[in-house]
Each structure stands twice: as structure tokens, then as C-alpha cells.
Design an enzyme around this catalytic site. Structure first.
Site, PDB file in Angstrom:
ATOM      1  N   GLY A  49       0.829  -1.201   0.000  1.00 40.45           N
ATOM      2  CA  GLY A  49       0.000   0.000   0.000  1.00 40.45           C
ATOM      3  C   GLY A  49       0.859   1.244   0.000  1.00 40.45           C
ATOM      4  N   LYS A  70       7.133   0.556   6.709  1.00 35.91           N
ATOM      5  CA  LYS A  70       6.683   1.810   6.102  1.00 35.91           C
ATOM      6  C   LYS A  70       7.889   2.676   5.778  1.00 35.91           C
ATOM      7  CE  LYS A  70       2.813   3.600   7.284  1.00 35.91           C
ATOM      8  NZ  LYS A  70       1.686   4.346   7.871  1.00 35.91           N
ATOM      9  N   ASP A 165      -5.524  11.816  12.630  1.00 30.93           N
ATOM     10  CA  ASP A 165      -5.868  11.362  11.282  1.00 30.93           C
ATOM     11  C   ASP A 165      -6.676  10.060  11.329  1.00 30.93           C
ATOM     12  OD1 ASP A 165      -6.004  11.485   8.556  1.00 30.93           O
ATOM     13  OD2 ASP A 165      -3.945  10.842   8.182  1.00 30.93           O
TER      14      ASP A 165
HETATM   15  N1  LIG Z   1       0.747  -2.745   9.521  1.00 31.82           N
HETATM   16  C1  LIG Z   1       0.161  -3.015   8.347  1.00 31.82           C
HETATM   17  N2  LIG Z   1      -0.246  -4.260   8.044  1.00 31.82           N
HETATM   18  C2  LIG Z   1      -0.860  -4.527   6.859  1.00 31.82           C
HETATM   19  N3  LIG Z   1      -1.098  -3.590   5.910  1.00 31.82           N
HETATM   20  C3  LIG Z   1      -0.715  -2.326   6.151  1.00 31.82           C
HETATM   21  C4  LIG Z   1      -0.062  -1.963   7.374  1.00 31.82           C
HETATM   22  N4  LIG Z   1       0.175  -0.638   7.347  1.00 31.82           N
HETATM   23  C5  LIG Z   1      -0.298  -0.201   6.164  1.00 31.82           C
HETATM   24  N5  LIG Z   1      -0.827  -1.201   5.440  1.00 31.82           N
HETATM   25  C6  LIG Z   1      -1.429  -1.104   4.090  1.00 31.82           C
HETATM   26  O1  LIG Z   1      -0.834  -0.039   3.398  1.00 31.82           O
HETATM   27  C7  LIG Z   1      -1.819   0.940   3.052  1.00 31.82           C
HETATM   28  C8  LIG Z   1      -1.189   2.308   3.122  1.00 31.82           C
HETATM   29  O2  LIG Z   1      -0.923   2.620   4.479  1.00 31.82           O
HETATM   30  P1  LIG Z   1      -0.419   4.043   4.911  1.00 31.82           P
HETATM   31  O3  LIG Z   1      -0.540   4.109   6.392  1.00 31.82           O
HETATM   32  O4  LIG Z   1       0.901   4.342   4.304  1.00 31.82           O
HETATM   33  O5  LIG Z   1      -1.398   5.042   4.188  1.00 31.82           O
HETATM   34  P2  LIG Z   1      -2.877   5.460   4.479  1.00 31.82           P
HETATM   35  O6  LIG Z   1      -3.230   5.146   5.893  1.00 31.82           O
HETATM   36  O7  LIG Z   1      -3.722   4.850   3.398  1.00 31.82           O
HETATM   37  O8  LIG Z   1      -2.829   7.006   4.262  1.00 31.82           O
HETATM   38  P3  LIG Z   1      -2.080   8.103   5.180  1.00 31.82           P
HETATM   39  O9  LIG Z   1      -0.622   7.857   5.050  1.00 31.82           O
HETATM   40  O10 LIG Z   1      -2.522   9.378   4.569  1.00 31.82           O
HETATM   41  O11 LIG Z   1      -2.563   7.895   6.590  1.00 31.82           O
HETATM   42  C9  LIG Z   1      -2.959   0.719   4.038  1.00 31.82           C
HETATM   43  O12 LIG Z   1      -4.178   1.176   3.513  1.00 31.82           O
HETATM   44  C10 LIG Z   1      -2.919  -0.808   4.192  1.00 31.82           C
HETATM   45  O13 LIG Z   1      -3.580  -1.410   3.100  1.00 31.82           O
END
Ligand SMILES: Nc1ncnc2c1ncn2[C@@H]1O[C@H](COP(=O)(O)OP(=O)(O)OP(=O)(O)O)[C@@H](O)[C@H]1O
Length: 327
Positions: A49, A70, A165
């Protein structure tokens, strides 16, 4: 136990010239070298993601344990200044309904955060992208988990944390559809330390409390508003800024208020949601309505929200099922 190791590494997605890997907890059975070795194998195929802060990769270790890595792309002066200190605090916060931060890597070119991997993906995906529908019990359970995670951040952890957020993509699901709040505290890294005022309002349009949009000042009550929007999203299956609202010059809160004014608030429920229980629905709508009050003082605390959910929403009367097609 805290370990610091300086390593030079060049791996598929990032070049790290001098990485400092800090594992916040001694419970990860890997050396920093083991982790760096795994990072070297990551490429675009491992992306799960991406969001406002950066890209997320699946990091599978040799022993079968899986983490989410991340990579933070959004770097600015404020972020660099607070990164180390904030991440140490965030890494020390552990709770059943939070996505635990297990470690981070800080280098001049890259910021890497290692989280527990949640195999169920995000609530946003579960609500809006998958064909399999969440039933009523699953939706209630998710709302309960998100409420407990947020209440812990506001009231029980030290230091207390304003999320800033809350939205469906920041609620992740485990294999049993249990919810956990993710990304807590990251928005704070963009904030001015003294004033608690962000130069750019953190958060996502559609979930933001009106006073937060005006002043840029985040409080527990601005999180409560976002939580209320999240509940409406879970109930309706519609994103807060769904085109059907925008066409009418509304967002999801405006739509709720319109339905309330016509005493038709039950119509907010997603027609595809099975097993809806009318008494719980009414109680949940009442909480959500309070959470999205325009006045912060009229919103309940998250502790209170959890209490109401436990006493009035999660104790359904089995004979009282709501048929969304009946009126
Ligand atoms: N710990 C995790 N386990 C499984 N999937 C994850 C995890 N963290 C993030 N993801 C996946 O990655 C995607 C992107 O996460 P990310 O937190 O970078 O962005 P977001 O929450 O969609 O947006 P923002 O960064 O604006 O909060 C999530 O929607 C999820 O599908």
C-alpha cells in the site's frame, strides 16, 4: 532493550548510507543485520500500500513472522527534528487495539518504520474495495475495537496522544476482523511543538472537525469528531465525501443531519449489510450524532463512547432485527 547498529546498506528500494536501526523491544528475535538482509530483498513486488506518508512493504522474516515496513517519503524540517524522540515514544506504546510499532531505521536518506503486519488490510479496503460484505456484527466489532484503541491513546497511555488522522485507511484488521488503530502519532511529527498548531492541517478531508479546519488546532475532541465520521462510514458503507453527498452540496455529516431532520436517520444504513439490529443501530446513531456535533463541548470523550458502546450498542436484543427494505 535498545540496540544501535550503524550499517551501510544498498537495497532494492532504498540506499542507506549509515543506518541506525533501533529495536524498541527485545521481543523481536532478530539482529539488525538480519533485518537489513531482508530489506535488501525488497522491491516493488512487496508493496502492500501507499499513503500520504510513504510506501508500505510486506517484510517476511525467515522464521515465518511478517511485518509491515513503512518507508517515509514525506520529509521536512519538522519531521527530522522530532523523528527520533517521537518514534521512541510511539514504539513504547503497546495495546491490543493499536498497530504496534516494533522498530525504526533512521538514515539521512530514509526513514523506515517496522509495524506488526495486519493480514486483513485496512477498513477502507474492506468497506469499499472488496466484494465480500461486512455484516452487522463485524461492523460493530470493528467500531468497538477502533473506539478502544483511540480511548487508550486519549486517556490511558503515557504521554496521551491525539491521533489527528482517524479514518478508515488507518484502521487495520487482523485475520479475525478485529480492528486496530494505526499511524497514531505520525501526524504530530509535522506539528509545531510549542503551539500544537500544524502549519498544514494533518488529517483527511471529510473526517476533519470544523474547528480543526479553521484553527489547525488538534484536540481529543477533533479525534472524536473523526471517529464519529468513521462510524457513519461503517454504517453507510459510503466514504465521507461520496459523490452522492457532494452532488447535494453535503458531506456524510450533512447527510446524517438532513436524515435526522426528516426522522429518517435509519436510512443511513448500508442496504448490503446483513443482520442489522434496530436497537443497536439507534444507539449507535445516537453516539455518532453526538461525536459529530459542531460544538466540541457537545462531543463525548472516547472513554464515554466506549462505555456507551458496551452498555447500549453491543448488547443486542435477538428478536429485534432491522430490515432496511421494510419502510
Ligand atoms: N501494519 C500493516 N499491516 C498490513 N497492511 C498495512 C499496514 N500498514 C499499512 N498497510 C497497508 O498499506 C496501506 C497504506 O498505508 P499508509 O498508512 O501508508 O497510508 P494510508 O493510511 O492509506 O494514508 P495516510 O498515510 O494518509 O494515513 C494501508 O491502507 C494498508 O492497506
Amino acid at each position: 532493550m535498545i540496540k544501535n547498529v550503524d550499517i551501510i546498506a544498498d537495497f532494492g528500494i532504498i540506499t542507506i548510507y549509515c543506518a541506525s536501526i533501533v529495536m524498541f523491544h527485545g521481543d523481536l528475535p532478530y539482529s539488525s543485520k538480519d533485518i537489513i538482509k531482508k530489506l535488501e530483498t525488497l522491491d516493488d513486488d512487496h508493496i502492500i500500500g501507499s499513503g500520504g506518508f510513504g510506501t508500505v512493504y510486506k517484510l517476511a522474516m525467515d522464521d515465518g513472522n511478517v511485518f509491515a515496513l513503512k518507508r517515509i517519503d514525506k520529509l521536512n524540517e519538522g519531521f527530522d527534528r522530532f523523528f527520533e524522540r517521537e518514534l521512541e515514544i510511539l514504539g513504547s506504546i503497546k495495546h491490543r487495539y493499536l498497530v504496534n510499532l516494533r522498530g525504526y531505521c533512521n538514515s539521512p536518506t530514509s526513514k523506515l518504520l517496522i509495524y506488526d503486519f495486519l493480514p486483513g488490510g485496512s477498513l477502507d479496503e474492506a468497506l469499499h474495495e472488496r466484494s465480500e460484505q461486512l455484516d452487522w456484527d463485524a461492523r460493530l466489532n470493528i467500531i468497538m475495537g477502533a473506539a478502544k484503541g483511540l480511548a487508550y491513546l486519549h486517556h490511558d497511555c503515557s504521554p496521551r496522544i491525539i491521533h489527528r488522522d482517524i479514518k478508515s485507511s488507518n484502521i487495520l484488521l487482523d485475520g479475525n476482523l478485529e480492528a486496530r488503530v494505526s499511524d497514531f502519532g505520525l501526524a504530530k511529527l509535522l506539528e509545531d511543538e510549542e503551539s500544537h498548531i500544524t502549519t498544514i492541517v494533518a488529517g483527511t478531508f471529510g473526517y476533519l472537525a470544523p474547528e480543526y479546519m479553521q484553527s489547525g488546532r488538534a484536540t481529543e475532541k477533533t479525534d472524536v469528531y473523526s471517529f464519529g465520521v468513521l462510524v457513519l462510514e461503517v454504517l453507510s458503507g459510503k466514504r465521507p465525501t461520496d459523490a452522492s453527498f457532494i452532488e447535494k452540496g453535503l458531506n456524510i455529516v450533512g447527510w446524517l443531519n438532513f436524515l435526522i431532520s426528516e426522522d429518517r436517520q435509519r436510512e443511513i444504513i448500508d442496504p448490503n449489510c446483513e443482520g442489522v439490529q434496530s436497537e443497536s443501530l439507534d444507539a449507535l446513531l445516537a453516539v455518532a450524532t453526538q461525536c459529530v456535533s459542531s460544538s466540541p463541548d457537545d462531543r463525548p470523550t472516547m472513554h464515554r463512547v466506549v462505555q456507551i458502546l458496551e452498555s447500549e450498542v453491543m448488547t443486542p436484543c435477538p428478536s429485534d432485527f432491522y430490515d432496511s427494505n421494510s419502510d
